[in-house]
Design a protein around this motif. Structure first.
Motif, PDB file in Angstrom:
ATOM      1  N   LYS A  79      -3.558   7.161  -7.928  1.00 11.60           N
ATOM      2  CA  LYS A  79      -3.649   7.546  -6.405  1.00 11.60           C
ATOM      3  C   LYS A  79      -4.332   8.801  -5.957  1.00 11.60           C
ATOM      4  O   LYS A  79      -4.666   9.692  -6.834  1.00 11.60           O
TER       5      LYS A  79
ATOM      6  N   ILE B 287      -0.792   4.416  -1.559  1.00 10.51           N
ATOM      7  CA  ILE B 287      -2.542   4.200  -1.109  1.00 10.51           C
ATOM      8  C   ILE B 287      -2.654   4.750   0.271  1.00 10.51           C
ATOM      9  O   ILE B 287      -1.674   4.476   1.238  1.00 10.51           O
TER      10      ILE B 287
ATOM     11  N   ASN C 181     -16.930   1.932  -7.260  1.00 12.09           N
ATOM     12  CA  ASN C 181     -15.681   1.339  -7.413  1.00 12.09           C
ATOM     13  C   ASN C 181     -15.934   0.306  -8.726  1.00 12.09           C
ATOM     14  O   ASN C 181     -14.971   0.308  -9.726  1.00 12.09           O
TER      15      ASN C 181
ATOM     16  N   PHE D 235      -7.149  -1.833  -4.905  1.00 12.49           N
ATOM     17  CA  PHE D 235      -5.841  -2.033  -3.966  1.00 12.49           C
ATOM     18  C   PHE D 235      -4.821  -2.289  -4.576  1.00 12.49           C
ATOM     19  O   PHE D 235      -3.532  -1.919  -4.332  1.00 12.49           O
TER      20      PHE D 235
ATOM     21  N   ARG E 292      -7.359   2.819   3.341  1.00  9.88           N
ATOM     22  CA  ARG E 292      -7.749   1.694   2.615  1.00  9.88           C
ATOM     23  C   ARG E 292      -6.776   0.604   2.873  1.00  9.88           C
ATOM     24  O   ARG E 292      -7.196  -0.547   2.746  1.00  9.88           O
ATOM     25  N   ILE E 293      -5.656   0.819   3.230  1.00  9.28           N
ATOM     26  CA  ILE E 293      -4.735  -0.414   3.894  1.00  9.28           C
ATOM     27  C   ILE E 293      -5.424  -1.178   4.838  1.00  9.28           C
ATOM     28  O   ILE E 293      -5.345  -2.232   4.984  1.00  9.28           O
TER      29      ILE E 293
ATOM     30  N   GLY F 249     -13.058  -2.485  -4.892  1.00 10.00           N
ATOM     31  CA  GLY F 249     -12.225  -1.896  -3.867  1.00 10.00           C
ATOM     32  C   GLY F 249     -10.934  -2.845  -3.722  1.00 10.00           C
ATOM     33  O   GLY F 249      -9.516  -2.152  -3.631  1.00 10.00           O
ATOM     34  N   ILE F 250     -11.065  -4.245  -3.446  1.00  6.93           N
ATOM     35  CA  ILE F 250      -9.907  -5.125  -3.188  1.00  6.93           C
ATOM     36  C   ILE F 250      -8.989  -4.902  -4.723  1.00  6.93           C
ATOM     37  O   ILE F 250      -7.542  -4.877  -4.463  1.00  6.93           O
TER      38      ILE F 250
ATOM     39  N   ILE G   4      -8.144  -3.298   3.791  1.00  5.98           N
ATOM     40  CA  ILE G   4      -7.844  -4.560   3.410  1.00  5.98           C
ATOM     41  C   ILE G   4      -7.291  -5.485   4.305  1.00  5.98           C
ATOM     42  O   ILE G   4      -7.405  -6.899   4.399  1.00  5.98           O
TER      43      ILE G   4
ATOM     44  N   GLY H 245       0.920  -1.403  -0.037  1.00  8.54           N
ATOM     45  CA  GLY H 245       0.098  -0.091   0.013  1.00  8.54           C
ATOM     46  C   GLY H 245       0.865   1.258   0.085  1.00  8.54           C
ATOM     47  O   GLY H 245       0.441   2.201  -0.814  1.00  8.54           O
TER      48      GLY H 245
END
Length: 176
Positions: free
Chosen positions: A113, A40, A153, A107, A44-45, A103-104, A48, A35
């Motif tokens: 970004k 990222i 997304n 990532f 978001r990190i 979203g995954i 996940i 990430g």
């Protein structure tokens, strides 16, 4: 006396727990490293990481059930029943699942970004905006006029997207 009967299962469960905690720790570091290298944001990190923890927990429960004597066919019946019920219940909200899955995917492979200006090539409603945030379900995009657009997304992965070059933005600003 009861503990004597399940002593080997408790020892095995403890070993499996330690292994899963180590795997979870390593995966969290790995996800954070990927990430940060990709630029990222931390939210978001963290998201996940939570998905990964839940998945590992479910696998851990499966192992523990097997250690305490559940047979594979019994576990298969239970899991298939649970997944059937979940599948039927979630079919009505497939869009949410689609956005989470997107979203995954974003990532690990989204080439843009936070802070990038993008143009989404949508024939019905083209959008040119700066990415303000990338969340579990949608992107937050800020247009030049100040409007905030939330863009799902799953749609961002289905549309052509162009990164607007910063030089082009500066040149455009010089022209006006």
């Amino acid at each position: 006396m009861f503990l004597d009967n399940i002593q080997s299962e408790l020892i095995t469960s403890s070993i499996v727990l330690v292994i899963f905690l180590i795997i979870r720790y390593v995966l969290k570091i790995f996800i954070k490293k990927i990430g940060q290298q990709s630029g990222i944001n931390d939210a978001r990190i963290g998201l996940i990481s939570r998905y990964t923890t839940v998945t590992l927990f479910l696998i851990f429960i499966l192992f523990i059930a097997y250690i305490f004597g559940a047979e594979f066919k019994d576990l298969a019946v239970i899991f298939s029943s649970v997944f059937a019920v979940i599948g039927i219940a979630l079919f009505a909200i497939w869009s949410i699942l689609s956005n989470i899955t997107s979203g995954i995917i974003m990532f690990f492979s989204f080439p843009y970004k936070v802070g990038d200006k993008i143009k989404i090539h949508d024939k019905d409603a083209p959008i040119e905006a700066i990415i303000e945030d990338i969340r579990a379900f949608q992107l937050h995009l800020r247009q030049d006029n100040g409007d905030l657009v939330t863009y799902p997304n799953n749609l961002i992965l289905q549309k052509a997207v162009t990164l607007v070059q910063k030089d082009a933005i500066e040149d455009f600003g010089d022209m006006h």
